[in-house]
Every structure is written in structure tokens, then in C-alpha cells.
Design a protein around this motif. Structure first.
Motif, PDB file in Angstrom:
ATOM      1  N   PHE A  42      37.587  -7.441  30.077  1.00 52.35           N
ATOM      2  CA  PHE A  42      36.323  -7.919  30.622  1.00 52.35           C
ATOM      3  C   PHE A  42      35.480  -6.755  31.123  1.00 52.35           C
ATOM      4  N   LEU A  43      36.125  -5.809  31.829  1.00 55.41           N
ATOM      5  CA  LEU A  43      35.374  -4.687  32.387  1.00 55.41           C
ATOM      6  C   LEU A  43      34.787  -3.819  31.290  1.00 55.41           C
ATOM      7  N   ARG A  44      35.375  -3.866  30.096  1.00 57.01           N
ATOM      8  CA  ARG A  44      34.851  -3.036  29.006  1.00 57.01           C
ATOM      9  C   ARG A  44      33.792  -3.750  28.187  1.00 57.01           C
ATOM     10  N   HIS A  45      33.534  -5.020  28.495  1.00 58.49           N
ATOM     11  CA  HIS A  45      32.520  -5.781  27.754  1.00 58.49           C
ATOM     12  C   HIS A  45      31.155  -5.440  28.341  1.00 58.49           C
ATOM     13  N   LYS A  46      30.399  -4.625  27.621  1.00 65.06           N
ATOM     14  CA  LYS A  46      29.183  -4.058  28.214  1.00 65.06           C
ATOM     15  C   LYS A  46      28.177  -5.125  28.610  1.00 65.06           C
ATOM     16  N   ALA A  47      27.885  -6.050  27.680  1.00 64.12           N
ATOM     17  CA  ALA A  47      26.869  -7.065  27.974  1.00 64.12           C
ATOM     18  C   ALA A  47      27.265  -7.873  29.203  1.00 64.12           C
ATOM     19  N   ALA A  48      28.557  -8.226  29.282  1.00 65.27           N
ATOM     20  CA  ALA A  48      29.007  -9.036  30.408  1.00 65.27           C
ATOM     21  C   ALA A  48      28.895  -8.259  31.715  1.00 65.27           C
ATOM     22  N   MET A  49      29.204  -6.955  31.669  1.00 60.98           N
ATOM     23  CA  MET A  49      29.121  -6.169  32.904  1.00 60.98           C
ATOM     24  C   MET A  49      27.683  -6.051  33.380  1.00 60.98           C
ATOM     25  N   VAL A  50      26.772  -5.786  32.426  1.00 63.37           N
ATOM     26  CA  VAL A  50      25.361  -5.711  32.801  1.00 63.37           C
ATOM     27  C   VAL A  50      24.927  -7.043  33.412  1.00 63.37           C
ATOM     28  N   ALA A  51      25.345  -8.141  32.768  1.00 61.78           N
ATOM     29  CA  ALA A  51      24.962  -9.470  33.260  1.00 61.78           C
ATOM     30  C   ALA A  51      25.542  -9.721  34.643  1.00 61.78           C
ATOM     31  N   LEU A  52      26.797  -9.320  34.844  1.00 63.80           N
ATOM     32  CA  LEU A  52      27.442  -9.548  36.133  1.00 63.80           C
ATOM     33  C   LEU A  52      26.705  -8.793  37.236  1.00 63.80           C
ATOM     34  N   ILE A  53      26.388  -7.520  36.956  1.00 65.39           N
ATOM     35  CA  ILE A  53      25.691  -6.716  37.974  1.00 65.39           C
ATOM     36  C   ILE A  53      24.316  -7.317  38.264  1.00 65.39           C
ATOM     37  N   THR A  54      23.596  -7.713  37.196  1.00 64.65           N
ATOM     38  CA  THR A  54      22.280  -8.313  37.410  1.00 64.65           C
ATOM     39  C   THR A  54      22.388  -9.574  38.257  1.00 64.65           C
ATOM     40  N   LEU A  55      23.376 -10.420  37.932  1.00 61.46           N
ATOM     41  CA  LEU A  55      23.523 -11.669  38.674  1.00 61.46           C
ATOM     42  C   LEU A  55      23.813 -11.391  40.144  1.00 61.46           C
ATOM     43  N   ILE A  56      24.708 -10.405  40.397  1.00 63.79           N
ATOM     44  CA  ILE A  56      25.031 -10.075  41.796  1.00 63.79           C
ATOM     45  C   ILE A  56      23.781  -9.583  42.512  1.00 63.79           C
ATOM     46  N   LEU A  57      22.988  -8.757  41.810  1.00 74.04           N
ATOM     47  CA  LEU A  57      21.751  -8.257  42.433  1.00 74.04           C
ATOM     48  C   LEU A  57      20.808  -9.425  42.756  1.00 74.04           C
ATOM     49  N   ILE A  58      20.685 -10.382  41.815  1.00 73.47           N
ATOM     50  CA  ILE A  58      19.801 -11.528  42.071  1.00 73.47           C
ATOM     51  C   ILE A  58      20.294 -12.309  43.282  1.00 73.47           C
ATOM     52  N   ILE A  59      21.626 -12.510  43.351  1.00 71.34           N
ATOM     53  CA  ILE A  59      22.176 -13.271  44.480  1.00 71.34           C
ATOM     54  C   ILE A  59      21.900 -12.539  45.785  1.00 71.34           C
ATOM     55  N   ILE A  60      22.160 -11.209  45.801  1.00 71.28           N
ATOM     56  CA  ILE A  60      21.924 -10.440  47.028  1.00 71.28           C
ATOM     57  C   ILE A  60      20.453 -10.509  47.416  1.00 71.28           C
ATOM     58  N   LEU A  61      19.570 -10.325  46.412  1.00 67.60           N
ATOM     59  CA  LEU A  61      18.135 -10.359  46.683  1.00 67.60           C
ATOM     60  C   LEU A  61      17.729 -11.702  47.287  1.00 67.60           C
ATOM     61  N   ALA A  62      18.217 -12.783  46.675  1.00 66.16           N
ATOM     62  CA  ALA A  62      17.790 -14.114  47.115  1.00 66.16           C
ATOM     63  C   ALA A  62      18.282 -14.420  48.519  1.00 66.16           C
ATOM     64  N   PHE A  63      19.524 -14.008  48.831  1.00 64.09           N
ATOM     65  CA  PHE A  63      20.071 -14.432  50.122  1.00 64.09           C
ATOM     66  C   PHE A  63      19.757 -13.469  51.255  1.00 64.09           C
ATOM     67  N   THR A  64      19.555 -12.164  50.953  1.00 64.85           N
ATOM     68  CA  THR A  64      19.250 -11.262  52.068  1.00 64.85           C
ATOM     69  C   THR A  64      17.758 -11.234  52.378  1.00 64.85           C
ATOM     70  N   SER A  65      16.906 -11.467  51.368  1.00 65.46           N
ATOM     71  CA  SER A  65      15.479 -11.243  51.604  1.00 65.46           C
ATOM     72  C   SER A  65      14.917 -12.187  52.659  1.00 65.46           C
ATOM     73  N   ILE A  66      15.065 -13.506  52.448  1.00 68.72           N
ATOM     74  CA  ILE A  66      14.486 -14.419  53.429  1.00 68.72           C
ATOM     75  C   ILE A  66      15.554 -15.015  54.338  1.00 68.72           C
ATOM     76  N   GLY A  67      16.797 -14.530  54.192  1.00 68.72           N
ATOM     77  CA  GLY A  67      17.869 -15.026  55.028  1.00 68.72           C
ATOM     78  C   GLY A  67      18.305 -16.400  54.595  1.00 68.72           C
ATOM     79  N   TYR A  68      19.399 -16.895  55.175  1.00 72.75           N
ATOM     80  CA  TYR A  68      19.874 -18.217  54.803  1.00 72.75           C
ATOM     81  C   TYR A  68      20.182 -18.973  56.082  1.00 72.75           C
ATOM     82  N   GLY A  69      19.619 -20.159  56.229  1.00 75.47           N
ATOM     83  CA  GLY A  69      19.841 -20.944  57.438  1.00 75.47           C
ATOM     84  C   GLY A  69      19.359 -20.165  58.645  1.00 75.47           C
ATOM     85  N   PRO A  70      20.197 -20.047  59.680  1.00 79.85           N
ATOM     86  CA  PRO A  70      19.759 -19.356  60.904  1.00 79.85           C
ATOM     87  C   PRO A  70      19.737 -17.832  60.761  1.00 79.85           C
TER      88      PRO A  70
END
Lengths: 325, 514
Positions: A42-70
Motif C-alpha cells: 500500500f505504501l508503495r502505491h503512488k496514487a493511493a499515497m498521494v490521495a491519502l495525504i490529500t485527504l488527511i490535509l483536507i480533514i485537517i484543514l476542515a477541522f482546524t480552520s473553523i474548529g469543531y463544536g466548542p
């Protein structure tokens, strides 16, 4: 013609040969467990790794930017406060010269910060998608395994329920549940999960049907292992590939279902928002305020694409016919 | 076989009954059907609430309401359908009858288009595994798989309809556009056909030159505004079609199939030359439209019948293959003839409708014109929703076909076929294709349900008064009758589709019988 018609090409190594090559890395003489092998592939699958990193970045962006709940985030605006519309609400984000500006994704018609709204929509969509993924995977695996292992009533029940889903499209059921629970996002997510398990259950059942006839299951049964333990310890680990791959597909289809029912007006309701709701609200803004239409769509497409590529990478990683390189 | 079908129909009826009960209960509990009245300030409010409660039977227990509805549906078997009344007192039976045609047309055309295009792309990308074409198709499949259909539909509306309509009245195809289009198409074809670098270069050059020539010609004669096809082009197209069908099925070595397909093509050309003037006549009286429809259907029927005859008479010992090849030829030749008829009336249509690609509704309201203008009107309204639905569905078919084709191509009997010297084309079309289609047949049923869901969304985007609209408004009003009307039609269609898939399955795989 393609290479596989070339008669001079050496015959592909047979099943037992690759396992020797794979499990023992010849340069270091190190051996790997099945899980390590899957992870390495899995770690050697380039497309999947790029996708995984992008998804993690999107998640971090979405939850840290405006915060979540309190918990507050680093972005100083929220998705509910209106302010004066500046410059027709046009986005201030520009890549060259790079600047984020006051409203990187622009403002909506009444001056709400669109970046905050898109981030909130992403949060809601991701929350629903992952909840659906977890619930449906759990239910699908359990029901599929029981149906495949014990056969009998559970199995025929499962097959009839699947038939039911052929005649009532998932979107229709989702819309009905959305109409009922739309204002309550966690409840909506649970209900969507409850109706999404059938596909996975069928696949797991098929897998279990063939696994239960194998020698190691017969051996476990012969020494008196109770059936639940056999399912848990011997059968399910062997079906893990199917389960993991389809869990990711469930997540990507849940994103699309949630946005679709929100678009139809049966999903998440204002003042809360989701990516589908944003597109529905601004679908006629494409000529006048195109950013209101493009941003949520790009986020849906991006998330679904990333999840699908990760699923593809996992499928390749779990496929024993894949070689190490 | 008959017993098998009867059993399947019985099971399906039971599932339909169960599904209707489930959906009915869920819908009537989906919200408050009196919500809008409770919030209104109408002095007559109490009265309206009482009236609606009586009308919808809100005071009755749920099973009484369901059974009343079911009794009405049961009337369909004795010829008196009653699907209940909507919240506002409209008879749902009439609403469904109006809406069903538009929606089913959309879904069925999209299904067929997705199956044909998706399977073709899947096969080519499997045969050219790990080529640029394969990677390109895979990437496109992933993108379309992840694309929200409503978002794509809105984009289509903007770029393929509004901007095209703006461009059409006096647009020209500029030289860079021609060259870039030709270059892209050339690259795609070269990647799809593959072979040595020399062969790819030749493919690219031929495609590039011909596309450039065609586009240049179309620009010069303003083809998009005054398209002319006519009989000569039709004859060439049918000859090309015949050659393609022969190459794809048996190859030129088999004289029986060759003759059968040739005879069918000849019949198609002569037949079309004979009936074209009749079909071209302008009918303006709406009363005669159904006659024209029947003539069209008659032509199609005759074409298929003659094709079967040609296959049976000329097929010899490869009768079965000859028949299926000639029927395929006849079907596609009919489609070509239909396209020719449409295109011949296109400039006339443009005179009435200067902005031909509509973005809203299933047909232009209050449109009184000739038969063919109505035909084109319906077709242009269908284009965008069909493209949106098809694009989403193609992705899944491409992926599944590719996987299943790769599976088959790695099997021993394919190696045997290759090693005894059969040409690769024949290995793929005759040995691999059929077996690789078996798993696809099961997917069609599931995909059809997905497409109906997609149709609800596309109909919303394109403002169709179809089944999707019935469902959406009904659900919003917590009004079970329209929702159940939607369910009845789409579920019956899904059941029939499922049955059809099973039959195809049995035909493809002779081991499965009853």
C-alpha cells in the motif's frame, strides 16, 4: 499486440513461488507477516499515497480552520455571521502573488464568509461519510458473516433484503430518512449507515461461503472451537481485504449520497450546512458568482476521488497476485 | 425455462409488496403533512386542516390507509387503476401516466448508452492493459465515479447548453480548435489501437488528417446549422457498419456470416431509399403523429425481421452467429436512418427554435409544429440529462468490464486459443468477450436502481415534470400517494430489468438453466 500475447515472455511465477520471494526479502533475509506485506504494498502505491495525504490535509484543514463544536479554530470567521459584502463578494485568494486575503473563497450573497461555510460543509459531509462507513461496515460484515457461515434463515433473509434494495433505490430511502431526520445530523448519519450495508454483506457472505469449506476451518471445528470464535479468529481475518476495500467505497458513495439528498432538500437543513446544500443553494449562481458553485463541488469531487484512489490502492495491496515491486 | 421465469416473477411480486409496505410506512412517518397549514395565518385554517385530514385519511390507522391504497392498485389487474389522490386532490394515476414516459425514456436510453460505451471502453482498456489509453480511461472512470451528478449536470447546463446556444447562430470553428480537436482524437485512437510506434504514427496521421478535413468542411458549409446527410452518406455509413460488424463477429473468412450481414445491409439501403420520402413528409396535424410513430416502429420491426430471415437463410451451419450479426447490423442501420431523418430536419427546427439545446423541462410547452420538429424537440431535451446520467454510470461499467475481461484473458482456454494460432482479434471477440460479459449482466440490475436515483436528481436540475418530481414534491408534502406512484413505476421497471438481466445471464452462460 499487447505483451501478454508474446510467446517468448517467461511464464508468470506460480502462487507458491511468489510467496517465497515476497515473504523473504532476499537482500536482507528479513521475513514479513501478511499485514506487513499489505502495508508495504500500500505504501508503495503512488496514487493511493498521494490521495491519502490529500485527504488527511483536507480533514485537517476542515477541522482546524473553523474548529469543531466548542473548540475554536485558527480562522477568525464562522459560517453563520454575516458582514458587509466587499467587491461583490469575489474571492481574495490568489496563487501569484500568493495571498489569502480577507475572504479567500469569497462571500455569499448576504456577506457570510464562504471559506468558513465550505469548511463547515466539508466537516458535516466527512462526519456523515465516516459514520456511515463505520456503521455499514460493521453491520455488513456481521450480517454477511453470519449469513455465509450459518446459512439458513439469516441467509435467505439477507438475500430478500438485498432484493428489496434493488427495487427501492438507496437514494430514495436516504431521501425518506433525510426528510424524517434531516435536522439532526448524527441521526441522519446513523440512518444512512443502517441502509447502506447490503452490498458489503453480499460480498462478505460470498467470501465466507468459500472460506468455511477450507481445511483450516474444518480443523478448527474438529478441535471443538465454538462457531463465533471460528468466525472471528479464522474466517473474518481472511476476508479482511474485501471488507477494507469496500469500506472505503462505502465512504465515497456515502459522501455522494449525502450531498445528493442535501441537494434535493432532504438532507442537512439550514442554518447548518453541507456541501450538497451549498451547491443546491447556489446552483444558479454559476454565471454571476461562479465561486459559490465551484468551491463546494471541488471539495466533494476531491474527497470522493481521494477515497476511491485509496480504495484502489488497498485493493491492489490486498491482492495476492500483486508482486512486491 | 418457463418455470424459472414464473418462479422469478412470483418472487418479484412478493418483494414488490413488501417494498411498498415498507416505503408507505416510512413516508407517512417522514414528517407532519399539515406543517404548512399549522404555520399559516389563514382565518380558515381549522377548516383547511379538517378538510386535508379527511382527504388524506390522516385520522385512519396506518394499515387502513395502506390497505385502501393497495386495493386501488389491485384494481389495475381488472383494468381500473386507482393510485389514490395527492394532497391537493389530484388523481395520481393521471399524474403517473404523464410522468412515467419521460422518466423511463431517460433512464432506459441512459442505461443502454452506458452499457454500450462502458463495455467497449472496458474491453479496449483491458486488452491494452497498462497502456496510456488504459491509464487515461482508468483516470476518467475514477473522476466520473467521484463526480456528484447534480454538480456535473449544472456544469453541462452552463457549458453545453447556454454557451453552445450563444455560439450556434453565427459561430465559426476556428483553426486552432480544429487542430487541437483533431490532435486529441488522433492521440486517443492511436493509444486505443496500439501496435508499434510506426503503426501508431500512421493511425494518428490518418485520424488527424481526416478529422481536420471533416471539421474544416463542416465549418465551411456551416454544417452545424444546415446539416446535410442524405442517402449517399447513409449508404457509405451502412457499408462501413456492415464491415465493422463482420470484423467484430466472425471476420471475413466466414462466407455465411459475411453474406447474411451483406444482405441485411443491402436490404437496409434499398428499404431506406424506398421509405425515406414517406418518412420525410411534413406532418403538421397532431392527430397523425401516432400514425407516423407506427410507421417508424413498423420500419424497425421489418428491418429486424428481415435481418433474422437473412441470418437464418444464409447462415448455414453458423446460423446463430449470422442471425445475431445481421440483427445488430439492422438495429444500427435503423439508428443511422433515424439520425439521418433528424438531421435533415435540423435547419427547419433551428428556424423555429434558434436556441436548440434547452436547459429546462422534458419538452417545449405549447409547441405546435411538425412531426419531426416535435421529434427533435424531445431529443434535444433528452440530450443533457442523458449525458449526465450516462457519464456517471459509464465509470462503473468500464471498471467492471475491464476487471472481468482481464480475468478471462488470463485463463487457460485463452492461452490454448492463442497457441493454436487464432488471430488476437478473434480470440477477444469470439472466445473472451462472451465470458467476460457474464458478471456484467448481474451489475445491470443494481445499476438500474442507481440510475433511477440519479434520474430523480437530474430531473430536479433540468426541471422535468417527471417521476423524480412526483417523488420529490410528494415526499416534501409527506403525501404518500405520489411517492407510491413513483415507487410502483420505477420498482416494476427495476424488476423487469432484473428479470431481463437474468435471462441474458442464462443466454450468455449455458450452464445456467432453470
Amino acid at each position: 499486440m499487447s505483451d501478454n500475447t508474446n510467446p517468448t515472455q517467461p511464464v508468470q511465477p506460480e502462487a507458491d513461488q511468489y510467496s517465497v520471494e515476497d515473504v523473504i526479502d532476499q537482500t536482507t533475509d528479513k521475513s514479513y507477516s501478511q499485514g506487513q506485506l499489505v502495508l508495504r504494498r500500500f505504501l508503495r502505491h503512488k496514487a493511493a499515497m498521494v490521495a491519502l495525504i490529500t485527504l488527511i490535509l483536507i480533514i485537517i484543514l476542515a477541522f482546524t480552520s473553523i474548529g469543531y463544536g466548542p473548540i475554536p479554530g485558527w480562522w477568525d470567521k464562522d459560517y453563520l455571521t454575516t458582514s458587509t459584502v466587499q467587491n461583490g463578494g469575489a474571492p481574495t485568494l490568489s496563487l501569484w502573488p500568493f495571498q489569502i486575503g480577507e475572504h479567500p473563497f469569497g462571500q455569499d450573497t448576504i456577506g457570510k464568509d464562504y471559506f468558513a461555510m465550505v469548511m463547515r460543509g466539508t466537516q458535516v459531509s466527512l462526519f456523515i461519510a465516516f459514520t456511515v462507513g463505520i456503521i455499514a461496515t460493521f453491520l455488513g460484515t456481521a450480517i454477511g458473516a453470519i449469513a455465509g457461515y450459518y446459512r439458513g434463515i439469516t441467509e435467505s433473509l439477507l438475500m430478500r433484503v438485498t432484493d428489496l434494495f434493488i427495487i427501492i433505490p438507496a437514494l430514495v430511502l436516504a431521501a425518506v430518512f433525510g426528510r424524517t431526520f434531516g435536522s439532526n445530523v448524527p441521526m441522519l448519519a446513523v440512518m444512512l449507515g443502517v441502509i447502506s450495508w447490503t452490498g458489503l454483506a453480499r460480498l462478505v457472505r460470498g467470501e465466507v461461503l468459500s472460506l468455511r469449506e477450507r481445511e483450516f476451518v474444518a480443523a478448527a471445528r474438529a478441535i471443538g472451537t465454538p462457531s463465533p470464535t471460528i468466525i472471528r479468529r479464522h474466517v473474518l481475518p481472511n476476508a479482511l481485504g474485501t471488507i477494507v476495500v469496500n469500506a472505503t467505497l462505502l465512504i465515497s458513495s456515502a459522501i455522494l449520497t449525502e450531498t445528493a439528498i442535501s441537494f434535493l432538500g432532504f438532507g442537512v437543513r439550514a442554518p447548518d450546512t453541507s456541501l450538497g446544500l451549498l451547491i443546491q443553494t447556489y446552483q444558479n449562481a454559476l454565471t454571476t458568482r461562479p465561486w459559490l458553485f465551484w468551491w463546494p463541488g471541488i471539495f466533494i469531487l476531491g474527497i470522493a476521488l481521494c477515497v476511491n484512489f485509496i480504495g484502489d490502492g488497498l485493493r491492489d495491496a490486498f491482492d495476492p497476485r500483486q508482486s512486491m515491486d | 425455462m418457463f418455470k424459472y421465469i414464473a418462479k422469478r416473477i412470483g418472487q418479484s411480486a412478493l418483494i414488490l409488496l413488501l417494498g411498498s409496505l415498507l416505503l408507505y410506512v416510512l413516508v407517512i412517518n417522514a414528517g407532519d403533512p399539515l406543517e404548512d397549514l399549522r404555520e399559516s395565518n389563514d382565518p380558515n385554517r381549522e377548516n383547511l386542516i379538517r378538510q386535508r385530514s379527511a382527504n388524506m385519511g390522516l385520522d385512519l390507522p396506518w394499515y387502513v390507509r395502506y390497505l385502501t391504497w393497495l386495493r386501488g392498485v389491485g384494481g389495475c389487474f381488472v383494468g381500473r387503476c386507482d393510485l389514490g389522490t395527492s394532497r391537493d386532490g389530484q388523481a395520481v394515476t393521471g399524474l403517473v401516466a404523464q410522468a412515467a414516459g419521460a422518466t423511463l425514456r431517460l433512464v432506459i436510453i441512459a442505461t443502454i448508452a452506458a452499457i454500450v460505451i462502458g463495455i467497449t471502453l472496458g474491453i479496449v482498456s483491458a486488452v491494452r492493459q497498462y497502456s496510456a489509453f488504459d491509464y487515461g480511461v482508468t483516470l476518467m472512470a475514477f473522476v466520473f465515479f467521484s463526480l456528484p451528478v447534480f454538480w456535473f449536470a449544472v456544469l453541462l447546463k452552463h457549458y453545453a447548453a447556454i454557451q453552445f446556444n450563444d455560439w450556434l447562430p453565427n459561430g465559426r470553428i476556428s483553426l486552432p480548435t480544429i487542430l487541437i480537436t483533431a490532435g486529441i482524437l488522433g492521440l486517443i485512437l492511436a493509444a486505443a489501437l496500439g501496435g508499434s510506434w510506426r503503426r501508431r504514427l500512421v493511425t494518428f496521421a490518418v485520424m488527424f488528417v481526416s478529422v481536420t478535413g471533416i471539421l474544416f468542411y463542416m465549418d465551411q458549409v456551416e454544417w452545424l446549422r444546415r446539416p446535410a446527410v442524405g442517402l449517399p452518406v447513409y449508404i457509405l455509413a451502412v457499408i462501413g457498419l456492415g464491415i465493422l460488424v463482420i470484423v467484430m463477429t466472425s471476420g471475413f473468412q466466414n462466407p455465411r456470416v459475411r453474406n447474411a450481414v451483406g444482405a441485411t445491409a443491402l436490404i437496409a439501403i434499398i428499404g431506406y431509399a424506398v421509405v425515406r420520402p414517406t418518412l420525410m413528409t411534413e406532418r403538421t396535424d397532431p392527430e397523425t403523429f401516432s400514425t407516423a410513430n407506427w410507421i417508424l416502429f413498423g420500419c424497425l420491426f421489418a428491418a429486424v425481421l428481415l435481418a433474422i430471415l437473412a441470418g437464418q437463410l444464409l447462415g448455414g451451419f453458423s446460423r446463430r452467429q449470422a442471425t445475431s450479426a445481421s440483427v445488430t447490423t439492422a438495429l444500427f442501420a435503423s439508428v443511422l436512418a433515424f439520425t439521418d431523418l433528424m438531421l435533415s430536419h435540423w435547419s427547419g427546427y433551428l428556424a423555429v427554435m434558434p436556441r436548440p439545446i434547452p436547459t429546462i423541462a422534458a419538452e417545449t410547452p405549447n409547441f405546435y409544429s411538425t412531426y419531426w420538429n416535435h421529434m427533435i424537440d424531445t431529443a434535444t431535451h433528452l440530450i443533457l440529462p442523458t449525458v449526465a446520467l450516462t457519464a456517471i454510470s459509464i465509470a462503473a461499467y468500464t471498471r467492471y468490464t475491464r476487471a472481468s475481461m482481464l480475468d478471462v484473458l488470463n485463463q487457460d482456454y485463452i492461452r490454448t486459443a492463442r497457441s493454436k494460432g487464432i488471430a488476437e482479434r478473434k480470440v477477444i471477440t469470439r472466445h473472451a468477450l462472451r465470458n467476460s460479459l457474464i458478471p456484467i449482466a448481474t451489475i445491470v440490475a443494481f445499476d438500474f436502481a442507481g440510475l433511477i436515483g440519479g434520474a430523480v436528481i437530474t430531473e430536479t436540475v433540468f426541471g422535468w415534470q417527471g417521476m423524480g418530481d412526483l417523488f420529490r414534491v410528494g415526499l416534501n408534502n409527506v403525501d404518500p400517494a405520489p411517492v407510491m406512484g413513483f415507487f410502483l413505476v420505477t420498482a416494476t421497471a427495476a424488476v423487469l430489468m432484473n428479470l431481463l438481466a437474468d435471462l441474458v445471464y442464462a443466454i450468455l452462460d449455458p450452464r445456467i438453466t432453470g
